[in-house]
Motif scaffolding. Structure first.
Motif, mmCIF file in Angstrom:
data_model
loop_
_atom_site.group_PDB
_atom_site.id
_atom_site.type_symbol
_atom_site.label_atom_id
_atom_site.label_comp_id
_atom_site.label_asym_id
_atom_site.label_seq_id
_atom_site.Cartn_x
_atom_site.Cartn_y
_atom_site.Cartn_z
ATOM 1 N N ILE A 21 4.718 1.214 53.418
ATOM 2 C CA ILE A 21 5.892 1.846 52.763
ATOM 3 C C ILE A 21 5.257 2.036 51.239
ATOM 4 N N ALA A 22 5.823 3.239 51.031
ATOM 5 C CA ALA A 22 5.375 3.746 49.827
ATOM 6 C C ALA A 22 6.346 3.112 48.539
ATOM 7 N N GLY A 23 5.711 3.066 47.499
ATOM 8 C CA GLY A 23 6.322 2.332 46.295
ATOM 9 C C GLY A 23 7.488 3.396 45.788
ATOM 10 N N GLY A 24 8.171 2.990 44.734
ATOM 11 C CA GLY A 24 9.154 3.814 43.953
ATOM 12 C C GLY A 24 9.711 3.239 42.570
ATOM 13 N N LEU A 25 10.436 3.800 41.993
ATOM 14 C CA LEU A 25 10.734 3.699 40.769
ATOM 15 C C LEU A 25 12.356 3.275 40.574
ATOM 16 N N ASP A 26 12.736 2.281 39.800
ATOM 17 C CA ASP A 26 14.216 2.227 39.597
ATOM 18 C C ASP A 26 14.401 2.391 38.144
ATOM 19 N N VAL A 27 15.355 3.202 37.732
ATOM 20 C CA VAL A 27 15.477 3.444 36.408
ATOM 21 C C VAL A 27 17.056 3.078 36.074
ATOM 22 N N THR A 28 17.169 2.631 34.905
ATOM 23 C CA THR A 28 18.543 2.311 34.253
ATOM 24 C C THR A 28 18.674 2.916 33.121
ATOM 25 N N VAL A 29 19.678 4.034 32.888
ATOM 26 C CA VAL A 29 19.988 4.642 31.573
ATOM 27 C C VAL A 29 21.345 4.261 31.019
ATOM 28 N N THR A 30 21.376 3.896 29.959
ATOM 29 C CA THR A 30 22.759 3.082 29.354
ATOM 30 C C THR A 30 23.191 4.390 28.420
ATOM 31 N N VAL A 31 24.401 5.010 28.537
ATOM 32 C CA VAL A 31 24.843 5.658 27.603
ATOM 33 C C VAL A 31 25.775 4.818 26.678
ATOM 34 N N PRO A 32 25.488 4.886 25.454
ATOM 35 C CA PRO A 32 26.352 4.041 24.674
ATOM 36 C C PRO A 32 27.674 4.575 24.311
ATOM 37 N N GLN A 33 28.734 3.759 24.022
ATOM 38 C CA GLN A 33 30.019 4.343 23.743
ATOM 39 C C GLN A 33 30.082 4.539 22.163
ATOM 40 N N LEU A 34 30.204 5.774 21.628
ATOM 41 C CA LEU A 34 30.167 6.124 20.590
ATOM 42 C C LEU A 34 31.875 6.413 19.960
ATOM 43 N N GLN A 35 31.988 5.907 18.658
ATOM 44 C CA GLN A 35 33.091 6.103 17.921
ATOM 45 C C GLN A 35 33.045 7.112 16.931
ATOM 46 N N VAL A 36 33.219 8.209 17.633
ATOM 47 C CA VAL A 36 33.377 9.659 16.994
ATOM 48 C C VAL A 36 34.701 10.305 17.248
#
Length: 174
Positions: A21-36
């Motif tokens: 079985i081939a490998g892979g990538l797990d990515v987590t991207v966090t979008v911050p809550q901005l007070q604008v």
């Protein structure tokens, strides 16, 4: 009884002959809550580059896909690094890559090698690149270097954004 043993041995030999079985990538991207005063969800591009430079793969591009007359694509060029590397050469939407913008929070992405959008990668050094730009906001680029393929145990990396991105994590699965 002999038939049952024969069927089992055939089934086992078929399983033994399967490729790894081939490998892979797990990515987590966090979008911050901005007070604008005027908040817009960021446009985000996630891609791979070879360590020495050059595109390896576009993994995910988040933009406002529902705007009338593809108007959402006009701000893609604000993700300058990604745009110069590959964006200006693409037709939108990109099958298997384009996604709508995401709200504040952590967003998990998973990619299996050899399945769109992650092609078979040659062994070597790569960089996960994540760039975000926001209308009436700023722009930020994060990089996480890694080695492909992971050998033995999964390897991980992390980068922390300061404005448009929060934490970005990468797990490279063998």
């Amino acid at each position: 009884m002999a038939k049952r043993i024969f069927k089992t041995s055939v089934a086992l030999s078929a399983v033994v002959g399967l490729p790894a079985i081939a490998g892979g990538l797990d990515v987590t991207v966090t979008v911050p809550q901005l007070q604008v005063a005027e908040y817009h969800k960021p446009y985000v591009a996630v891609w791979l580059e070879k360590a020495e430079g050059g595109m390896a793969a576009n993994l995910s591009v988040w933009y406002d896909v529902k705007k009338h007359d593809a108007e959402g694509t006009k701000w893609l060029k604000d993700m300058r690094q990604w745009w110069r590397r590959t964006g200006r050469e693409l037709s939108f939407p990109i099958d298997g890559v384009t996604q709508p913008t995401k709200p504040a929070g952590a967003h998990a992405l998973s990619f299996a090698e050899g399945k769109n959008p992650l092609p078979k990668l040659a062994p070597g050094q790569y960089k996960l690149m994540v760039e975000a730009a926001r209308e009436v906001g700023g722009r930020e680029l994060l990089k996480i270097p890694f080695t492909w393929p992971a050998k033995g145990a999964p390897q991980s990396g992390k980068a922390q954004g300061a404005t448009e991105l929060g934490a970005v994590t990468l797990t490279v699965k063998p």
